[in-house]
Design a protein around this motif. Sequence first.
Motif: not given
Length: 171
Positions: A103-111, A123-125
């Motif tokens: 919950s602290d990290w979800t959807k803060k970035a995508w690979f 690659n990070i998105i």
Amino acid sequence: MGFDKANQVGGEPCSIPPPALARSHGTRQNDTQGLTTAANKLFMQLSLYIIYMENTMAIHFITSDAKHLLSRFDAHIVQDSQTGKITTWIKSNDGVYYTHKSSDWTKKAWFKPTIESDRLTFNIIKPKDKKVTPLVYAYYHGHIMETFLNHFDNLFSTAVTSSLAERDDNC
């Protein structure tokens, strides 16, 4: 960290300024020693720039079968059995991207994975309307590395990452 573009998922990659290239030190046309030295310096600078552009951030898992490695990652995410199940990563609704599940990290970035002949690259998105902070960037890369070392250490020979955004990153 070079996160200077405000792009959405699937947009243009971040721009990374190239290292400064050497200037010619030859001042006369017939100063062949000066031109040769300058040409050698320029060649070395260009060689370093090519290495820089090819290896400046994403996470690469060197493997002889990148497609299989990615399919194993996917299988461990969705499997029913808790033995060996990957519980820290989830896929996007469209099945293209991965994000951290906590919950602290979800959807803060995508690979976004890319399969190449000798590697699987992530690659990070960035999420829409947000930038990827250095902390999120570090967390995601560290945790995907840990996941692959924990579950698939026999399916790749080397994992490579660095500290700056790569041309296919969209942060």
